[in-house]
Write a protein that holds these residues in place. Structure first.
Motif, short mmCIF file in Angstrom:
data_model
loop_
_atom_site.label_atom_id
_atom_site.label_comp_id
_atom_site.label_asym_id
_atom_site.label_seq_id
_atom_site.Cartn_x
_atom_site.Cartn_y
_atom_site.Cartn_z
N LEU A 292 0.84 -1.19 0.00
CA LEU A 292 0.00 0.00 0.00
C LEU A 292 0.88 1.24 0.00
CD1 LEU A 292 -2.75 -0.93 2.62
CD2 LEU A 292 -2.73 -1.33 0.15
N GLY A 293 0.59 2.16 -0.90
CA GLY A 293 1.32 3.42 -0.96
C GLY A 293 0.51 4.54 -0.33
N VAL A 294 1.17 5.38 0.44
CA VAL A 294 0.50 6.53 1.04
C VAL A 294 1.29 7.79 0.73
CG1 VAL A 294 -0.74 5.33 2.88
CG2 VAL A 294 1.62 6.03 3.26
N VAL A 295 0.58 8.81 0.28
CA VAL A 295 1.16 10.14 0.11
C VAL A 295 0.81 10.92 1.36
CG1 VAL A 295 1.16 12.24 -1.27
CG2 VAL A 295 0.87 10.01 -2.39
N VAL A 296 1.83 11.32 2.12
CA VAL A 296 1.58 11.94 3.42
C VAL A 296 2.29 13.29 3.52
CG1 VAL A 296 1.24 9.75 4.63
CG2 VAL A 296 3.52 10.73 4.50
N PRO A 297 1.71 14.22 4.29
CA PRO A 297 2.43 15.47 4.57
C PRO A 297 3.77 15.18 5.23
CG PRO A 297 0.13 15.64 5.23
CD PRO A 297 0.37 14.20 4.90
N SER A 298 4.76 15.98 4.90
CA SER A 298 6.12 15.72 5.39
C SER A 298 6.20 15.73 6.91
CB SER A 298 7.09 16.75 4.81
OG SER A 298 6.66 18.07 5.10
#
Length: 233
Positions: free
Chosen positions: A4-10
């Motif tokens: 699973l890929g997640v794009v998250v705030p840094s």
């Protein structure tokens, strides 16, 4: 093995541990970070400009699905932006994609919730945007209570007990709600949700729980969520 890929705030420190805590052993989580320090409308808008690049980098890891794991970041341009964002990410990564704001709407619909009380760590400006987004999607917000925090690391430093106390206060003041929504993927809350459901006998949804449930549904994984939401799948 499912990836699973997640794009998250840094500055987010909660998404990855909350995902990993409820996923089966044969499912891994892989994150790509996009720049955000403070949870403000201006920074959220700028962060979205990096979404497709982050999703394309996750594709290099052969992920099976991608989530844009930020609530206000996926509703910042109002209703419809969330689904457009999902389409952009899916095209960039070549796999199914979800955005947290839309995942929340799907979760509340699956639970047949019409009237929701909302607990957030946000400022009044973002609370107002979230209320408008939910209302535009057919969900009546009977109350919304924000903690007024701006620095995202300060949100991530809150303990799940803080989220539980916040949720209890909101529900105690809003007896006509069908459910509680605890907003923000950096607000640690999954460990507190089952006790809130038991205490108030109604569904509790968090940003991360909704995102996990939605993404896992799309890729055929069953997370270990001891919540009413899990029963809808």
């Amino acid at each position: 093995m499912t990836r699973l890929g997640v794009v998250v705030p840094s500055s987010n420190t909660t998404v990855e541990p909350e995902f990993r805590a409820v996923l089966p052993d044969d499912c891994t989580v892989h994150a790509a970070r996009v720049p955000l320090e403070d949870v403000t409308a201006d920074e959220l808008e700028k962060m979205a400009d990096h979404a497709e690049r982050a999703a394309s980098l996750l594709a290099d890891a052969s992920v099976d699905g991608v989530a844009y794991a930020c609530t206000t970041g996926s509703l910042i341009h109002g209703s419809g932006f969330d689904t457009r964002l999902e389409s952009r990410l899916s095209e960039a990564a070549g796999v199914p994609a979800t955005a947290t704001a839309r995942s929340v709407v799907r979760a509340l619909a699956a639970l047949e919730v019409d009237r929701v009380a909302v607990a957030t760590p946000y400022t009044a400006t973002l609370d107002r945007m979230e209320r408008e987004f939910l209302t535009d999607n057919g969900i009546e917000v009977v109350s919304i209570d924000g903690r007024g925090l701006v620095e995202n690391t300060a949100i991530g430093a809150l303990d799940p007990a803080d989220a539980e106390d916040h949720g209890r206060a909101v529900l105690s003041a809003t007896p006509d709600a069908d459910a509680l929504f605890i907003s923000c993927t950096n607000y640690r809350s999954i460990p507190a949700m089952a006790s809130l459901e038991a205490a108030f006998d109604l569904p509790v949804v968090s940003s991360n729980a909704a995102t996990i449930w939605d993404l896992c549904t799309r890729v055929g994984v069953r997370p270990d969520l001891d919540l009413r939401l899990a029963e809808t799948g």
